[in-house]
Every structure is written in C-alpha cells, then in structure tokens.
Scaffold this active site. Structure first.
Site, PDB file in Angstrom:
ATOM      1  N   SER A 207     -63.500  33.406 -37.590  1.00  0.00           N
ATOM      2  CA  SER A 207     -64.116  33.334 -38.922  1.00  0.00           C
ATOM      3  C   SER A 207     -65.612  33.547 -38.783  1.00  0.00           C
ATOM      4  CB  SER A 207     -63.881  31.953 -39.536  1.00  0.00           C
ATOM      5  OG  SER A 207     -64.682  31.779 -40.688  1.00  0.00           O
TER       6      SER A 207
ATOM      7  N   TYR B 201     -63.834  22.753 -38.508  1.00  0.00           N
ATOM      8  CA  TYR B 201     -63.098  24.030 -38.572  1.00  0.00           C
ATOM      9  C   TYR B 201     -63.947  25.137 -37.934  1.00  0.00           C
ATOM     10  CZ  TYR B 201     -61.678  28.384 -40.953  1.00  0.00           C
ATOM     11  OH  TYR B 201     -61.312  29.676 -41.241  1.00  0.00           O
TER      12      TYR B 201
HETATM   13  P1  NAP Z   1     -53.514  31.901 -46.594  1.00  0.00           P
HETATM   14  O1  NAP Z   1     -53.589  33.065 -47.508  1.00  0.00           O
HETATM   15  O2  NAP Z   1     -53.597  30.539 -47.200  1.00  0.00           O
HETATM   16  O3  NAP Z   1     -52.161  32.039 -45.754  1.00  0.00           O
HETATM   17  C1  NAP Z   1     -51.824  31.078 -44.838  1.00  0.00           C
HETATM   18  C2  NAP Z   1     -50.496  31.468 -44.183  1.00  0.00           C
HETATM   19  O4  NAP Z   1     -50.326  30.624 -43.080  1.00  0.00           O
HETATM   20  C3  NAP Z   1     -49.293  31.281 -45.062  1.00  0.00           C
HETATM   21  O5  NAP Z   1     -48.378  32.314 -44.790  1.00  0.00           O
HETATM   22  C4  NAP Z   1     -48.732  29.926 -44.613  1.00  0.00           C
HETATM   23  O6  NAP Z   1     -47.334  29.886 -44.914  1.00  0.00           O
HETATM   24  C5  NAP Z   1     -49.058  29.971 -43.130  1.00  0.00           C
HETATM   25  N1  NAP Z   1     -49.293  28.723 -42.434  1.00  0.00           N
HETATM   26  C6  NAP Z   1     -50.109  27.713 -42.785  1.00  0.00           C
HETATM   27  N2  NAP Z   1     -50.108  26.756 -41.842  1.00  0.00           N
HETATM   28  C7  NAP Z   1     -49.281  27.178 -40.851  1.00  0.00           C
HETATM   29  C8  NAP Z   1     -48.880  26.637 -39.603  1.00  0.00           C
HETATM   30  N3  NAP Z   1     -49.302  25.441 -39.178  1.00  0.00           N
HETATM   31  N4  NAP Z   1     -48.032  27.355 -38.827  1.00  0.00           N
HETATM   32  C9  NAP Z   1     -47.597  28.556 -39.238  1.00  0.00           C
HETATM   33  N5  NAP Z   1     -47.931  29.119 -40.414  1.00  0.00           N
HETATM   34  C10 NAP Z   1     -48.781  28.435 -41.203  1.00  0.00           C
HETATM   35  O7  NAP Z   1     -54.667  31.933 -45.462  1.00  0.00           O
HETATM   36  P2  NAP Z   1     -55.690  33.101 -45.054  1.00  0.00           P
HETATM   37  O8  NAP Z   1     -56.918  32.942 -45.866  1.00  0.00           O
HETATM   38  O9  NAP Z   1     -54.998  34.414 -45.023  1.00  0.00           O
HETATM   39  O10 NAP Z   1     -56.083  32.644 -43.570  1.00  0.00           O
HETATM   40  C11 NAP Z   1     -55.558  33.272 -42.423  1.00  0.00           C
HETATM   41  C12 NAP Z   1     -56.533  33.159 -41.281  1.00  0.00           C
HETATM   42  O11 NAP Z   1     -57.779  33.766 -41.644  1.00  0.00           O
HETATM   43  C13 NAP Z   1     -56.883  31.732 -40.821  1.00  0.00           C
HETATM   44  O12 NAP Z   1     -56.994  31.719 -39.412  1.00  0.00           O
HETATM   45  C14 NAP Z   1     -58.254  31.493 -41.423  1.00  0.00           C
HETATM   46  O13 NAP Z   1     -59.008  30.544 -40.691  1.00  0.00           O
HETATM   47  C15 NAP Z   1     -58.841  32.891 -41.315  1.00  0.00           C
HETATM   48  N6  NAP Z   1     -59.986  33.107 -42.204  1.00  0.00           N
HETATM   49  C16 NAP Z   1     -59.809  33.137 -43.564  1.00  0.00           C
HETATM   50  C17 NAP Z   1     -60.919  33.352 -44.371  1.00  0.00           C
HETATM   51  C18 NAP Z   1     -60.817  33.412 -45.877  1.00  0.00           C
HETATM   52  O14 NAP Z   1     -61.886  33.444 -46.544  1.00  0.00           O
HETATM   53  N7  NAP Z   1     -59.620  33.440 -46.450  1.00  0.00           N
HETATM   54  C19 NAP Z   1     -62.198  33.533 -43.797  1.00  0.00           C
HETATM   55  C20 NAP Z   1     -62.314  33.490 -42.428  1.00  0.00           C
HETATM   56  C21 NAP Z   1     -61.203  33.288 -41.623  1.00  0.00           C
HETATM   57  P3  NAP Z   1     -46.487  28.493 -44.964  1.00  0.00           P
HETATM   58  O15 NAP Z   1     -47.094  27.647 -46.038  1.00  0.00           O
HETATM   59  O16 NAP Z   1     -45.069  28.931 -45.247  1.00  0.00           O
HETATM   60  O17 NAP Z   1     -46.627  27.897 -43.599  1.00  0.00           O
END
Ligand code: NAP
Length: 253
Positions: A145, A158
């Site tokens: 991130s 985090y």
């Molecule tokens: P998201 O849209 O909320 O999606 C999260 C996904 O992870 C869902 O498919 C969820 O499905 C699954 N999940 C959650 N906890 C889990 C676990 N313990 N084991 C396996 N699956 C799990 O999240 P996102 O924003 O795409 O984030 C993805 C990655 O990008 C993360 O590493 C986050 O730190 C990183 N990131 C995001 C942002 C941002 O602004 N969005 C910025 C920087 C980095 P279920 O509920 O079915 O488990």
C-alpha cells in the site's frame, strides 16, 4: 469484455482475497490474458458468485474457500490447484486486514497479532506451501500500500505491516531467485469495500484526490494492469521491486 492478449496463455495464477475489489480485478485481468485463475476468499457464496462472473467472461477459473490465516484452507488452495491444473506460475498475495483505527500503542495485543498474521505471516505461509510447485519463470506479487511509506495515524499498524511487505519482497526475491521473481505493488487509494471511507465521506475523498498528481482515485483495473505487468514476461528482468500505483501521491524517490 473481450480477451486482452495472450501473456498468460497456459499459465496458472492464484490470487488470494479475490472475490471482489483489487483481487478480483487482478484475477479477471490474468484470465482475460489467457491464464487459468484460482480465486479465493473466506465465504463460499462470494467465491461461487465471483467464479460465475469470471466464467461469464470466458475465463477458466477454480474457486476455493481460503481464509488466509487458516493453515488447512491454505493447503487446500494449493492442493486443489495442483489437482486441477498441475502447476503454479503466479501467486498474488492480496489479503489484508485493518481492524483498528487506534494508535499503535493503544492497540490490543490480540489485534496486533491479527494484523501481522493476515497481512504478513499468511503471505509467507502461502508461499511456503506454493514454493514446491512454482515453475521456472514463475512470479510472486505482494500487494502492499502507499501507506507503507508513511503510515497515517488512522491506519498506523496496518501501514507498518505494509512497510514490512517491502522488505519481504527484497528478502524473498533473493531467496527465490533465479526461478521465481518476487515483486510488490503499492496501490494508492481505490474505492472498494475495504476503503469504504472513500465512498462514504466526500471531504476525505476530495482531500485524497487533491493529494494525487493525477487528481483522481485509483481503480481496481489500474492495480490489475500493474500486477499483470510485473507477473508477465514483460517484466522478466525485474525482481525485488515495488511499483507504486498511486497517481503520483508522495511515496519515495
Ligand atoms: P476489498 O474490495 O474489500 O476486497 C477484499 C477481498 O478480500 C474480498 O474478496 C474478501 O472476501 C477477501 N478477504 C477479506 N479477508 C480475507 C481473509 N482473511 N482471507 C481471505 N480473503 C479475505 O479490498 P481491496 O480494497 O481490494 O483490498 C485488497 C488489497 O489491496 C489489500 O491488501 C489492501 O491492503 C490493498 N490496498 C487497498 C487499497 C484501497 O484503497 N482499496 C489501497 C492500498 C492497498 P470475503 O469477505 O469472502 O473473505
């Protein structure tokens, strides 16, 4: 959506936490470029729905329930992949948790453990299970991130775990060379369920947009494109690197 190319033809890509958001887009992108994709998350219903969406786009997909901090689930993810496809070419470790908005010194020990376990340790343990099956020329991508570079108060612990992934990328790149490249993507802010504050709070969203040079939030497709680049042979001389995909937000030199 039409097929996008053939960079991953004949390849097998596992993406953790891939039933929505960034992980789903990464799986979709690999699939549209010819990969067989293995998607996973904690809930069977989410896995089934996401698999169906990908199949509807003509993508070959296996869906497995995998809570990344569950050892049995991780083993199942790898075993099922090998049973069905016989190889692993790409692993994207995308799962993360951010259960606390407290300062680091105020965070309960059990919560500190959970953040470390899901954001860092589970990435290592998944790769441990996958390693014996990784092909020559394979690729690992860790999803960090922008918060890795300057952990903000509301997501400090985090952020620190995401900083750890930058070091983990370097360490594993050395350990897994020359057969496997290990790289990292550091996304900026992307409106997903995980970053719900971006859609629920107009002022926060605007403030973040203004801090980017490109005056917008990121999209899940932006993150998928960068991940696919690093995982592909287009990046065959790149290992141990982190690609910041954050619209020019301050990160590092
Ligand atoms: P998201 O849209 O909320 O999606 C999260 C996904 O992870 C869902 O498919 C969820 O499905 C699954 N999940 C959650 N906890 C889990 C676990 N313990 N084991 C396996 N699956 C799990 O999240 P996102 O924003 O795409 O984030 C993805 C990655 O990008 C993360 O590493 C986050 O730190 C990183 N990131 C995001 C942002 C941002 O602004 N969005 C910025 C920087 C980095 P279920 O509920 O079915 O488990």
């Amino acid at each position: 959506m039409a097929k996008m190319g053939t960079r991953f033809q004949g390849k097998v890509a596992i993406v953790t936490a891939s039933t929505q958001g960034i992980g789903f887009s990464i799986a979709e992108r690999f699939g549209l470029e010819g990969a067989s994709v293995v998607i996973s998350s904690r809930k069977q219903k989410n896995v089934d729905e996401a698999a169906e969406k990908l199949r509807a786009r003509g993508i070959e997909v296996l869906g497995v329930v995998c809570h990344v901090s569950n050892a049995q689930h991780r083993k199942q993810l790898i075993d099922n992949t090998i049973q069905k496809y016989g190889r692993i070419d790409v692993v994207v470790s995308n799962a993360a948790a951010n259960p606390s908005v407290e300062g680091i010194l105020e965070t309960q020990e059990s919560v500190l453990d959970k953040i470390w376990e899901i954001n860092v340790k589970a990435s290592i343990l998944i790769l441990k299970d996958a390693a014996p099956h990784l092909q020559k020329g394979s690729s690992v991508i860790l999803i960090s991130s922008i918060a890795a570079y300057q952990p903000q108060a509301s997501m400090a612990m985090y952020g620190v775990t995401k900083t750890a992934l930058l070091g983990l990328t370097k360490a594993l790149a050395s350990e897994m060379a020359p057969n496997t490249r290990v790289n990292c993507v550091a996304p900026g802010f992307v409106p997903t369920h995980f970053a719900g504050f971006l859609t629920s709070n107009e002022a926060i969203r605007k403030g973040i947009e203004e801090r980017t040079l490109l005056s917008r939030l990121g999209t899940t497709a932006d993150m998928a494109a960068a991940t696919a680049f690093l995982a592909s042979d287009d990046a065959s001389y790149i290992t141990g690197e982190t690609l910041v995909v954050a619209g020019g937000s301050p990160s590092r030199l």
